[in-house]
Design a protein around this motif. Sequence first.
Motif, mmCIF file in Angstrom:
data_model
loop_
_atom_site.group_PDB
_atom_site.id
_atom_site.type_symbol
_atom_site.label_atom_id
_atom_site.label_comp_id
_atom_site.label_asym_id
_atom_site.label_seq_id
_atom_site.Cartn_x
_atom_site.Cartn_y
_atom_site.Cartn_z
ATOM 1 N N TRP A 178 0.814 -1.221 0.000
ATOM 2 C CA TRP A 178 0.000 0.000 0.000
ATOM 3 C C TRP A 178 0.848 1.273 0.000
ATOM 4 O O TRP A 178 0.422 2.308 -0.528
ATOM 5 N N CYS A 179 2.045 1.229 0.584
ATOM 6 C CA CYS A 179 2.837 2.460 0.730
ATOM 7 C C CYS A 179 3.363 2.982 -0.606
ATOM 8 O O CYS A 179 3.781 4.143 -0.699
ATOM 9 N N TRP A 180 3.357 2.130 -1.647
ATOM 10 C CA TRP A 180 3.862 2.529 -2.965
ATOM 11 C C TRP A 180 2.763 3.085 -3.874
ATOM 12 O O TRP A 180 3.006 3.336 -5.055
ATOM 13 N N ARG A 181 1.565 3.264 -3.362
ATOM 14 C CA ARG A 181 0.398 3.552 -4.208
ATOM 15 C C ARG A 181 0.639 4.716 -5.177
ATOM 16 O O ARG A 181 0.444 4.574 -6.394
ATOM 17 N N GLU A 182 1.084 5.853 -4.661
ATOM 18 C CA GLU A 182 1.232 7.024 -5.523
ATOM 19 C C GLU A 182 2.412 6.880 -6.480
ATOM 20 O O GLU A 182 2.338 7.302 -7.639
ATOM 21 N N PHE A 196 10.785 9.292 12.194
ATOM 22 C CA PHE A 196 11.413 9.191 10.887
ATOM 23 C C PHE A 196 11.376 10.476 10.069
ATOM 24 O O PHE A 196 11.622 10.459 8.865
ATOM 25 N N GLY A 197 11.040 11.600 10.701
ATOM 26 C CA GLY A 197 11.083 12.876 10.007
ATOM 27 C C GLY A 197 10.048 13.037 8.919
ATOM 28 O O GLY A 197 10.261 13.771 7.954
ATOM 29 N N GLN A 198 8.912 12.369 9.075
ATOM 30 C CA GLN A 198 7.871 12.396 8.044
ATOM 31 C C GLN A 198 7.019 13.658 8.132
ATOM 32 O O GLN A 198 6.977 14.334 9.158
ATOM 33 N N PRO A 212 3.308 15.321 8.602
ATOM 34 C CA PRO A 212 2.189 14.861 9.446
ATOM 35 C C PRO A 212 1.257 13.897 8.712
ATOM 36 O O PRO A 212 0.783 12.923 9.303
ATOM 37 N N ALA A 213 0.996 14.157 7.439
ATOM 38 C CA ALA A 213 0.097 13.289 6.681
ATOM 39 C C ALA A 213 0.684 11.897 6.517
ATOM 40 O O ALA A 213 -0.026 10.885 6.654
ATOM 41 N N THR A 214 1.978 11.819 6.232
ATOM 42 C CA THR A 214 2.635 10.522 6.090
ATOM 43 C C THR A 214 2.657 9.781 7.416
ATOM 44 O O THR A 214 2.399 8.573 7.475
ATOM 45 N N THR A 215 2.955 10.504 8.493
ATOM 46 C CA THR A 215 2.981 9.878 9.812
ATOM 47 C C THR A 215 1.621 9.288 10.168
ATOM 48 O O THR A 215 1.523 8.152 10.656
ATOM 49 N N GLU A 216 0.555 10.022 9.892
ATOM 50 C CA GLU A 216 -0.790 9.531 10.191
ATOM 51 C C GLU A 216 -1.115 8.299 9.356
ATOM 52 O O GLU A 216 -1.719 7.346 9.856
ATOM 53 N N TRP A 217 -0.708 8.321 8.087
ATOM 54 C CA TRP A 217 -0.938 7.183 7.188
ATOM 55 C C TRP A 217 -0.211 5.939 7.720
ATOM 56 O O TRP A 217 -0.779 4.840 7.787
ATOM 57 N N MET A 218 1.054 6.124 8.131
ATOM 58 C CA MET A 218 1.826 5.018 8.677
ATOM 59 C C MET A 218 1.186 4.453 9.944
ATOM 60 O O MET A 218 1.043 3.235 10.092
ATOM 61 N N MET A 256 8.704 7.374 -0.513
ATOM 62 C CA MET A 256 7.617 7.023 -1.440
ATOM 63 C C MET A 256 6.287 7.583 -0.981
ATOM 64 O O MET A 256 5.364 7.755 -1.787
ATOM 65 N N MET A 257 6.187 7.931 0.321
ATOM 66 C CA MET A 257 4.974 8.522 0.860
ATOM 67 C C MET A 257 5.122 10.032 1.029
ATOM 68 O O MET A 257 4.164 10.777 0.840
ATOM 69 N N ASP A 258 6.323 10.478 1.380
ATOM 70 C CA ASP A 258 6.583 11.908 1.582
ATOM 71 C C ASP A 258 6.709 12.672 0.267
ATOM 72 O O ASP A 258 6.167 13.769 0.116
#
Length: 239
Positions: A15-19, A149-151, A153-159, A224-226
């Motif tokens: 799922w993390c590679w979606r975009e 991991f320095g993400q 906020p949106a990436t952190t919430e997704w994780m 890949m998410m950021d």
Amino acid sequence: MATYVLIHGAWHGGWCWREVANSLRAQGHTVFTPTLTGNGQSRHLGNERITLETHARDVLGVIETEELSDVILVGHSYGGMVITAAADRAASKIRHLVYLDAFVPEHGECLADCIRHNLPPELAAIFIGHFFQAKDNGGLVPPIPGALFGQTPATTEWMERQCNPQALATFQLPVLLDGAADALPRSYIVADGWQPSPFQQQAAAISGKPGWTLHRLPGGHCLMMDLPAELSALLAQLA
């Protein structure tokens, strides 16, 4: 057009590679984003008997059953362990290995070894100590909090929403290599947007080595998410 197989890191899933996958496919490339056993949509199968060997076979299974060749094989974080093991057995099917803020193990190393070798002792002890939580969790290690991991906020919430515990044995089993993939072209993409990162030292160790190219992107660990657009463009260049 190229064929990509994108391998996620610990606690994640395809799922993390979606975009990134959508972007590469829009450019005409063929993209596979397998989820390693016990993660993502197969998290219900998670158990203490899953090892790095299980995950290497997951990747080999995709290459074999999809009858792939000339593959650009990408591994993120723990996924660097997985693609190293898989490429050693399927070198003739691989065009290029890409380590995305990932561990690059030597023969006989496990992921815990890579952490010890790439972080100061006091920080390595913190990361290794996290693995001990598996003893109270059925042999499964809970995800490390995404905020470390320095993400964005949106990436952190997704994780935090999607990551799941992963078997301790995947971090303890060493990679056994016979050198079949040593001549493959390799790229290392390092995320410059977070510290303390074991991957800065990992990147420094391979910088200038024959057969390697080094690239940098300014995001957090999960590029890949950021930074999916920037990462997709960089991966497309490798084709």
